[in-house]
Design a protein around this motif. Structure first.
Motif, PDB file in Angstrom:
ATOM      1  N   THR A   1       0.817  -1.216   0.000  1.00 20.75           N
ATOM      2  CA  THR A   1       0.000   0.000   0.000  1.00 20.75           C
ATOM      3  C   THR A   1       0.849   1.264   0.000  1.00 20.75           C
ATOM      4  O   THR A   1       0.296   2.372   0.040  1.00 20.75           O
ATOM      5  CB  THR A   1      -0.936   0.014   1.222  1.00 20.75           C
TER       6      THR A   1
ATOM      7  N   ILE B   1      -5.369   4.750  -0.972  1.00 18.04           N
ATOM      8  CA  ILE B   1      -6.808   4.706  -0.698  1.00 18.04           C
ATOM      9  C   ILE B   1      -7.370   3.316  -0.978  1.00 18.04           C
ATOM     10  O   ILE B   1      -8.102   2.735  -0.158  1.00 18.04           O
ATOM     11  CB  ILE B   1      -7.542   5.770  -1.537  1.00 18.04           C
TER      12      ILE B   1
ATOM     13  N   PRO C   1      -1.557   8.293  -4.288  1.00 13.34           N
ATOM     14  CA  PRO C   1      -2.753   8.451  -3.426  1.00 13.34           C
ATOM     15  C   PRO C   1      -3.810   7.393  -3.693  1.00 13.34           C
ATOM     16  O   PRO C   1      -4.443   6.891  -2.754  1.00 13.34           O
ATOM     17  CB  PRO C   1      -3.249   9.860  -3.784  1.00 13.34           C
TER      18      PRO C   1
END
Length: 255
Positions: free
Chosen positions: A107, A225, A221
């Motif tokens: 991530t 998310i 980003p």
């Protein structure tokens, strides 16, 4: 009328050798032996639990030797067994550490570090610390610590105080436990491995198609998310997988 106290030394010796194994295991068991629990509280619990098991296990204990070296030998034997069993069971919590590290890497949050209360305050990824702490919480919430306490009692049926130390078997068991923890950790983080491969492959193709676009800064980003959403959706499955593996490992020690 005279009151004989000749039984006191033998009873004290039996209690001490029981405490040697039980205390060593409690100090290392997951959930019960975490560093976040004050040492005095863990010591008091080990002393009280030894007192509870004393009438159940006193008949299995060897007689008190006449020589001091014999007493020290039995005490060291029980202490070594407790340390071996506790350390091997402790290896199971590495599954959450591995899964959290993989999730953080995929991530893009591997640089976010925090103190891990289950590792004596050492720094680890945020996801790893969260999963480790959540694993400890769920062990208490699902009463798996009762299974751990039962495993302490049943260890005397598997490892008798009069049997020699099985060091080679313990080493093989430690290797198998470490391999099983690694397998469980990879299985917990498997969806994030697939997500990382697909996302990075798509980002690489996009970078080749549009060289002028700063793909990394644009997609980072979105990577975070989507990774957080995927983590929220799969958290129940991941921890259920971990608790099942932890329970199966404790059941193995119960014979």
């Amino acid at each position: 009328m005279t009151l004989s106290l000749d039984w006191l030394p033998a009873m004290a010796f039996t209690y001490i050798i029981l405490f040697a194994r039980i205390g060593a295991m409690i100090m290392l068991l997951p959930a019960l032996g975490e560093q976040m629990i004050p040492m005095r509280l863990r010591l008091s619990f080990a002393l009280a639990f030894t007192l509870v098991l004393f009438p159940l296990l006193s008949d299995l204990m060897p007689a008190m030797p006449a020589a001091l070296d014999g007493m020290i030998g039995i005490l060291g034997h029980e202490l070594a067994i407790g340390l071996m069993i506790g350390a091997i069971i402790r290896l199971t919590v590495m599954a959450t550490q591995l899964a959290g590290a993989v999730v953080a890497f995929q991530t893009g949050l591997s640089g976010a570090m925090t103190a891990d209360p289950t590792m004596s305050g050492m720094q680890s990824a945020v996801f790893a610390s969260f999963l480790s702490f959540l694993g400890v919480t769920l062990i208490f919430a699902t009463d798996l610590h009762h299974v751990a306490l039962a495993a302490i009692y049943d260890s005397y049926m598997v490892f008798s105080p009069t049997d020699p130390l099985m060091i080679e078997d313990a080493m093989q068991m430690a290797i198998r436990t470490l391999a099983a923890a690694f397998t469980v950790g990879v299985q917990m983080a498997a969806p994030f491995v697939v997500f990382g491969l697909v996302f990075n492959l798509g980002a690489g193709i996009l970078a080749r198609l549009m060289p002028q676009l700063q793909v990394y800064f644009v997609l980072m980003p979105a990577n975070i998310i989507v990774g957080l959403l995927l983590f929220a959706v799969l958290l129940t499955m991941m921890m259920g997988w971990y608790l099942t593996a932890f329970e199966n490992h404790l059941a193995m020690w119960r014979g």
